[in-house]
Design a protein around this motif. Structure first.
Motif, PDB file in Angstrom:
ATOM      1  N   GLY A  56       0.809  -1.206   0.000  1.00  0.00           N
ATOM      2  CA  GLY A  56       0.000   0.000   0.000  1.00  0.00           C
ATOM      3  C   GLY A  56       0.848   1.264   0.000  1.00  0.00           C
ATOM      4  N   VAL A  57       0.296   2.319  -0.568  1.00  0.00           N
ATOM      5  CA  VAL A  57       0.974   3.627  -0.593  1.00  0.00           C
ATOM      6  C   VAL A  57       0.003   4.685  -0.074  1.00  0.00           C
ATOM      7  CG1 VAL A  57       2.592   3.075  -2.437  1.00  0.00           C
ATOM      8  CG2 VAL A  57       0.319   3.918  -3.013  1.00  0.00           C
ATOM      9  N   PRO A  58       0.531   5.712   0.652  1.00  0.00           N
ATOM     10  CA  PRO A  58      -0.329   6.731   1.263  1.00  0.00           C
ATOM     11  C   PRO A  58      -0.493   7.980   0.397  1.00  0.00           C
ATOM     12  CG  PRO A  58       1.870   6.914   2.163  1.00  0.00           C
ATOM     13  CD  PRO A  58       1.919   5.802   1.132  1.00  0.00           C
ATOM     14  N   PHE A  59      -1.612   8.670   0.632  1.00  0.00           N
ATOM     15  CA  PHE A  59      -1.888   9.961  -0.004  1.00  0.00           C
ATOM     16  C   PHE A  59      -2.547  10.872   1.031  1.00  0.00           C
ATOM     17  CE2 PHE A  59      -2.121   6.701  -3.284  1.00  0.00           C
ATOM     18  CZ  PHE A  59      -1.327   7.212  -4.292  1.00  0.00           C
ATOM     19  N   GLY A  60      -2.510  12.172   0.783  1.00  0.00           N
ATOM     20  CA  GLY A  60      -3.188  13.103   1.664  1.00  0.00           C
ATOM     21  C   GLY A  60      -2.345  13.535   2.842  1.00  0.00           C
ATOM     22  N   LYS A  61      -3.021  14.102   3.846  1.00  0.00           N
ATOM     23  CA  LYS A  61      -2.337  14.702   4.986  1.00  0.00           C
ATOM     24  C   LYS A  61      -2.769  14.084   6.311  1.00  0.00           C
ATOM     25  CE  LYS A  61      -1.678  19.278   2.885  1.00  0.00           C
ATOM     26  NZ  LYS A  61      -1.881  20.742   3.075  1.00  0.00           N
ATOM     27  N   ILE A  62      -1.849  14.121   7.272  1.00  0.00           N
ATOM     28  CA  ILE A  62      -2.181  13.713   8.637  1.00  0.00           C
ATOM     29  C   ILE A  62      -3.076  14.767   9.274  1.00  0.00           C
ATOM     30  CG2 ILE A  62      -1.243  13.234  10.921  1.00  0.00           C
ATOM     31  CD1 ILE A  62       1.270  12.175   9.561  1.00  0.00           C
ATOM     32  N   ALA A  63      -2.758  16.029   9.083  1.00  0.00           N
ATOM     33  CA  ALA A  63      -3.538  17.150   9.593  1.00  0.00           C
ATOM     34  C   ALA A  63      -3.298  18.345   8.693  1.00  0.00           C
ATOM     35  CB  ALA A  63      -3.148  17.464  11.037  1.00  0.00           C
ATOM     36  N   ALA A  64      -4.221  19.294   8.759  1.00  0.00           N
ATOM     37  CA  ALA A  64      -4.052  20.520   7.996  1.00  0.00           C
ATOM     38  C   ALA A  64      -3.016  21.403   8.680  1.00  0.00           C
ATOM     39  CB  ALA A  64      -5.379  21.255   7.870  1.00  0.00           C
ATOM     40  N   SER A  65      -2.428  22.290   7.922  1.00  0.00           N
ATOM     41  CA  SER A  65      -1.378  23.170   8.451  1.00  0.00           C
ATOM     42  C   SER A  65      -1.958  24.511   8.848  1.00  0.00           C
ATOM     43  CB  SER A  65      -0.286  23.363   7.398  1.00  0.00           C
ATOM     44  OG  SER A  65       0.679  24.286   7.832  1.00  0.00           O
ATOM     45  N   GLY A  68       0.062  27.177   6.803  1.00  0.00           N
ATOM     46  CA  GLY A  68       0.005  27.025   5.363  1.00  0.00           C
ATOM     47  C   GLY A  68       1.332  26.665   4.724  1.00  0.00           C
ATOM     48  N   GLN A  69       2.367  26.457   5.535  1.00  0.00           N
ATOM     49  CA  GLN A  69       3.689  26.144   5.011  1.00  0.00           C
ATOM     50  C   GLN A  69       4.109  24.701   5.324  1.00  0.00           C
ATOM     51  OE1 GLN A  69       6.344  29.122   6.573  1.00  0.00           O
ATOM     52  NE2 GLN A  69       5.443  30.779   5.359  1.00  0.00           N
ATOM     53  N   THR A  70       3.701  24.221   6.499  1.00  0.00           N
ATOM     54  CA  THR A  70       4.018  22.843   6.866  1.00  0.00           C
ATOM     55  C   THR A  70       3.147  21.887   6.053  1.00  0.00           C
ATOM     56  OG1 THR A  70       4.505  23.598   9.105  1.00  0.00           O
ATOM     57  CG2 THR A  70       4.240  21.221   8.764  1.00  0.00           C
ATOM     58  N   SER A  71       3.756  20.900   5.428  1.00  0.00           N
ATOM     59  CA  SER A  71       2.990  20.024   4.533  1.00  0.00           C
ATOM     60  C   SER A  71       2.113  19.029   5.291  1.00  0.00           C
ATOM     61  CB  SER A  71       3.943  19.274   3.604  1.00  0.00           C
ATOM     62  OG  SER A  71       4.736  18.358   4.338  1.00  0.00           O
ATOM     63  N   LYS A  73       2.145  16.007   5.157  1.00  0.00           N
ATOM     64  CA  LYS A  73       1.743  14.905   4.280  1.00  0.00           C
ATOM     65  C   LYS A  73       1.976  13.564   4.962  1.00  0.00           C
ATOM     66  CE  LYS A  73       2.518  17.112  -0.211  1.00  0.00           C
ATOM     67  NZ  LYS A  73       3.294  17.037  -1.491  1.00  0.00           N
ATOM     68  N   LEU A  74       1.040  12.652   4.746  1.00  0.00           N
ATOM     69  CA  LEU A  74       1.192  11.308   5.297  1.00  0.00           C
ATOM     70  C   LEU A  74       2.408  10.615   4.708  1.00  0.00           C
ATOM     71  CD1 LEU A  74      -0.071   9.200   7.178  1.00  0.00           C
ATOM     72  CD2 LEU A  74      -1.506   8.452   5.273  1.00  0.00           C
ATOM     73  N   SER A  75       2.697  10.920   3.447  1.00  0.00           N
ATOM     74  CA  SER A  75       3.854  10.308   2.780  1.00  0.00           C
ATOM     75  C   SER A  75       5.181  10.849   3.314  1.00  0.00           C
ATOM     76  CB  SER A  75       3.767  10.536   1.268  1.00  0.00           C
ATOM     77  OG  SER A  75       3.702  11.918   0.973  1.00  0.00           O
ATOM     78  N   ASP A  76       5.151  11.981   4.066  1.00  0.00           N
ATOM     79  CA  ASP A  76       6.377  12.474   4.695  1.00  0.00           C
ATOM     80  C   ASP A  76       6.759  11.630   5.902  1.00  0.00           C
ATOM     81  OD1 ASP A  76       6.610  14.490   2.850  1.00  0.00           O
ATOM     82  OD2 ASP A  76       5.634  16.008   4.110  1.00  0.00           O
ATOM     83  N   ALA A  77       5.774  10.936   6.468  1.00  0.00           N
ATOM     84  CA  ALA A  77       6.044  10.067   7.624  1.00  0.00           C
ATOM     85  C   ALA A  77       6.226   8.609   7.196  1.00  0.00           C
ATOM     86  CB  ALA A  77       4.899  10.176   8.629  1.00  0.00           C
ATOM     87  N   PHE A  78       5.329   8.123   6.322  1.00  0.00           N
ATOM     88  CA  PHE A  78       5.355   6.725   5.909  1.00  0.00           C
ATOM     89  C   PHE A  78       5.435   6.643   4.383  1.00  0.00           C
ATOM     90  CE2 PHE A  78       2.338   7.050   9.566  1.00  0.00           C
ATOM     91  CZ  PHE A  78       3.222   6.602  10.542  1.00  0.00           C
ATOM     92  N   SER A  79       6.300   5.788   3.912  1.00  0.00           N
ATOM     93  CA  SER A  79       6.443   5.655   2.457  1.00  0.00           C
ATOM     94  C   SER A  79       5.590   4.520   1.887  1.00  0.00           C
ATOM     95  CB  SER A  79       7.914   5.427   2.087  1.00  0.00           C
ATOM     96  OG  SER A  79       8.421   4.272   2.725  1.00  0.00           O
ATOM     97  N   ALA A  80       5.300   3.503   2.692  1.00  0.00           N
ATOM     98  CA  ALA A  80       4.535   2.366   2.180  1.00  0.00           C
ATOM     99  C   ALA A  80       4.024   1.517   3.339  1.00  0.00           C
ATOM    100  CB  ALA A  80       5.384   1.504   1.244  1.00  0.00           C
TER     101      ALA A  80
END
Length: 244
Positions: A56-65, A68-71, A73-80
């Motif tokens: 599996g691969v992730p998309f989207g965000k863990i939480a909103a910023s 407006g500068q901090t991403s 992104k779920l993919s910044d924490a987990f790659s697969a």
């Protein structure tokens, strides 16, 4: 000459009489699979157990910023994710299945663990789903499904500094609003099938948990995520199913 002619006529008569019988036997053997498949797979329904494995691969965000500068992104924490899913349910008729599932997955971290530390990450998913099986042929069964559930993704880290061990666990959890699924089952036997599947989820983390210990001091708290965001997982792999 007369006896030879009689013998040939008798042989021909026997062959003509036997041919329909052999054909019936072949038809019976060919239809036996379909009949048994209809009785066990589609006749009156019944219980079923399944096992899925894949990637599996992730998309989207863990939480909103907020800024407006901090991403975030779920993919910044987990790659697969490398998931293993167990499922159990019931076929109410040849086509309609309703059941429950439990998935445990190993998550791979996007960044390497800090030198001298031990890191790991995992994922839990559980919920209910329903599927419709099209029963294209006695041996080929395409299907589609929908599910709803709950997801917990966790990351753990530990490090020993001198005689002190520092441990930390961070987890995010929330509802999985929907999971769309599709697959193609190939029946190895009338009761056992195997085939590819794909799942796409849409969820939202609602809380974050932080726990750990350092030098005899323990921390354990849970916080609500105020700026929520949507995220998804795309899974694909192989599913095995046994019907009873």
């Amino acid at each position: 000459m007369k006896s030879r002619t009689q013998w040939m006529l008798c042989s021909l008569s026997f062959a003509l009489a036997a041919s329909p019988a052999l054909a019936d036997d072949r038809d019976d053997s060919n239809s036996e699979y379909a009949d048994e498949a209809g009785a066990s797979e589609g006749g009156g329904g019944g219980f079923a157990l399944g096992l899925r494995a894949g990637f599996g691969v992730p998309f989207g965000k863990i939480a909103a910023s907020d800024d407006g500068q901090t991403s975030n992104k779920l993919s910044d924490a987990f790659s697969a994710a490398i998931p293993l899913q167990l499922e159990a349910g019931y076929f109410f008729n040849p086509n309609i299945y309703v059941g429950a599932y439990f998935q445990y997955g190993i998550l791979t971290l996007k960044d390497d663990c800090a030198e001298g530390s031990d890191c790991s990450a995992s994922q839990l998913r559980f919920g209910v789903n329903a599927a419709y099986h099209f029963q294209a042929t006695p041996m080929i069964d395409p299907w589609v499904g929908l599910g709803i559930g709950y997801e917990i993704s966790s990351q753990s880290a530990s490090r020993t500094i001198g005689s002190t061990t520092v441990e930390a666990d961070v987890s995010v959890k929330g509802l999985e609003f929907v999971s769309g699924q599709a697959g193609l089952d190939f029946r190895i036997t009338p009761k056992f099938s195997v085939g590819p599947y794909v799942t796409y989820t849409l969820g939202q983390y609602s809380s974050i948990g932080i726990s750990g210990s350092s030098g005899g001091t323990d921390v354990d708290e849970s916080l609500d995520i105020e700026e929520k965001a949507m995220h998804s997982w795309l899974y694909g792999g192989v599913r095995l199913q046994m019907r009873f």
